[in-house]
Design a protein around this motif. Structure first.
Motif, PDB file in Angstrom:
ATOM      1  N   PHE A  31     101.284  13.483  48.897  1.00 50.74           N
ATOM      2  CA  PHE A  31      99.718  13.042  48.898  1.00 50.74           C
ATOM      3  C   PHE A  31      99.319  13.255  50.345  1.00 50.74           C
ATOM      4  CE2 PHE A  31     101.880  10.915  45.858  1.00 50.74           C
ATOM      5  CZ  PHE A  31     100.976  10.631  44.866  1.00 50.74           C
ATOM      6  N   CYS A  32      97.874  13.487  50.624  1.00 53.08           N
ATOM      7  CA  CYS A  32      97.335  13.575  51.794  1.00 53.08           C
ATOM      8  C   CYS A  32      97.562  12.607  52.875  1.00 53.08           C
ATOM      9  CB  CYS A  32      95.982  13.747  51.674  1.00 53.08           C
ATOM     10  SG  CYS A  32      94.908  13.955  53.244  1.00 53.08           S
ATOM     11  N   GLU A  33      98.270  12.786  54.026  1.00 56.22           N
ATOM     12  CA  GLU A  33      98.428  11.831  54.935  1.00 56.22           C
ATOM     13  C   GLU A  33      97.210  11.093  55.384  1.00 56.22           C
ATOM     14  OE1 GLU A  33     101.547  11.806  56.025  1.00 56.22           O
ATOM     15  OE2 GLU A  33     101.273  10.329  57.741  1.00 56.22           O
ATOM     16  N   LYS A  34      96.059  11.430  55.386  1.00 52.67           N
ATOM     17  CA  LYS A  34      94.878  10.779  56.001  1.00 52.67           C
ATOM     18  C   LYS A  34      94.032   9.994  54.786  1.00 52.67           C
ATOM     19  CE  LYS A  34      90.692  11.409  58.918  1.00 52.67           C
ATOM     20  NZ  LYS A  34      89.911  12.384  59.038  1.00 52.67           N
ATOM     21  N   CYS A  35      93.847  10.502  53.656  1.00 53.05           N
ATOM     22  CA  CYS A  35      93.256   9.869  52.694  1.00 53.05           C
ATOM     23  C   CYS A  35      93.694   9.375  51.530  1.00 53.05           C
ATOM     24  CB  CYS A  35      91.841  10.701  52.263  1.00 53.05           C
ATOM     25  SG  CYS A  35      92.248  12.109  51.141  1.00 53.05           S
ATOM     26  N   GLY A  36      95.004   9.859  51.378  1.00 51.43           N
ATOM     27  CA  GLY A  36      95.974   9.494  50.315  1.00 51.43           C
ATOM     28  C   GLY A  36      95.761  10.258  48.866  1.00 51.43           C
ATOM     29  N   TYR A  54      97.789  17.583  54.473  1.00 51.76           N
ATOM     30  CA  TYR A  54      96.446  17.170  54.341  1.00 51.76           C
ATOM     31  C   TYR A  54      95.843  17.893  53.457  1.00 51.76           C
ATOM     32  CZ  TYR A  54      96.890  15.218  59.067  1.00 51.76           C
ATOM     33  OH  TYR A  54      97.293  14.602  60.114  1.00 51.76           O
ATOM     34  N   CYS A  55      94.717  17.191  52.702  1.00 52.16           N
ATOM     35  CA  CYS A  55      94.219  17.893  51.567  1.00 52.16           C
ATOM     36  C   CYS A  55      93.056  18.936  52.054  1.00 52.16           C
ATOM     37  CB  CYS A  55      93.634  16.700  50.433  1.00 52.16           C
ATOM     38  SG  CYS A  55      92.202  15.976  51.410  1.00 52.16           S
ATOM     39  N   GLY A  56      92.371  19.682  50.971  1.00 50.75           N
ATOM     40  CA  GLY A  56      91.417  20.549  51.539  1.00 50.75           C
ATOM     41  C   GLY A  56      90.190  19.885  52.250  1.00 50.75           C
ATOM     42  N   ASP A  57      89.894  18.687  52.077  1.00 50.95           N
ATOM     43  CA  ASP A  57      88.709  17.891  52.670  1.00 50.95           C
ATOM     44  C   ASP A  57      89.192  17.505  54.207  1.00 50.95           C
ATOM     45  OD1 ASP A  57      87.174  18.400  50.424  1.00 50.95           O
ATOM     46  OD2 ASP A  57      87.740  16.255  49.699  1.00 50.95           O
ATOM     47  N   CYS A  58      90.256  16.988  54.295  1.00 54.14           N
ATOM     48  CA  CYS A  58      90.854  16.407  55.552  1.00 54.14           C
ATOM     49  C   CYS A  58      91.270  17.456  56.544  1.00 54.14           C
ATOM     50  CB  CYS A  58      91.974  15.544  55.315  1.00 54.14           C
ATOM     51  SG  CYS A  58      91.518  14.147  54.364  1.00 54.14           S
ATOM     52  N   VAL A  59      91.732  18.730  56.079  1.00 51.43           N
ATOM     53  CA  VAL A  59      92.138  19.575  56.993  1.00 51.43           C
ATOM     54  C   VAL A  59      90.936  20.679  57.635  1.00 51.43           C
ATOM     55  CG1 VAL A  59      92.167  21.788  55.478  1.00 51.43           C
ATOM     56  CG2 VAL A  59      94.229  21.367  57.072  1.00 51.43           C
TER      57      VAL A  59
END
Ligand SMILES: [Zn+2]
Length: 119
Positions: A31-36, A54-59
């Motif tokens: 899972f993405c560290e920031k948004c889950g 991180y997911c594609g958005d958070c990166v």
């Protein structure tokens, strides 16, 4: 799932879920560290769990304007989770390689020639 890999996941302290089906004995959902948000299934045998994911958005917030000059070469394009780097030292006349980005509390870095470069 293999015990050894399960231990590796638990030791990393990250959130994970087992997955079913193909390669389920060695893969887990991460899972993405920031948004889950789920960042999909990863083969834990090869995954560097020291790096934050991180997911594609958070990166997106890590993406920098290129070119970025480093002492071993130049980052010519930035995709967040990886960059394209051109080696400009004496060993190669011109060579472009994809470099995986790693994330920790200090920021984002790539590994080149045995060194870490924070970018
Ligand atoms: Zn995210």
């Amino acid at each position: 799932m293999w015990k050894e890999l399960e231990n590796k996941l638990n030791k990393s302290g990250r959130k994970w879920e087992p997955c079913e089906g193909y390669m389920s004995d060695r893969s887990a959902k991460l899972f993405c560290e920031k948004c889950g948000k789920s960042v999909g299934m990863h083969d834990i045998t090869y995954t560097n769990l020291e790096s934050i994911m991180y997911c594609g958005d958070c990166v997106q917030e890590y993406i920098k304007e290129c070119p970025i000059k480093l002492d071993c070469g130049t980052v010519i394009s930035d995709h967040g989770a990886f960059v394209e780097m051109e080696y400009t030292d004496n060993y190669y006349s011109r060579m472009v390689v994809d470099k995986t980005c790693y994330f920790n509390k200090k920021g984002r870095y790539i590994k080149a020639k045995g060194k870490r470069y924070y970018i």
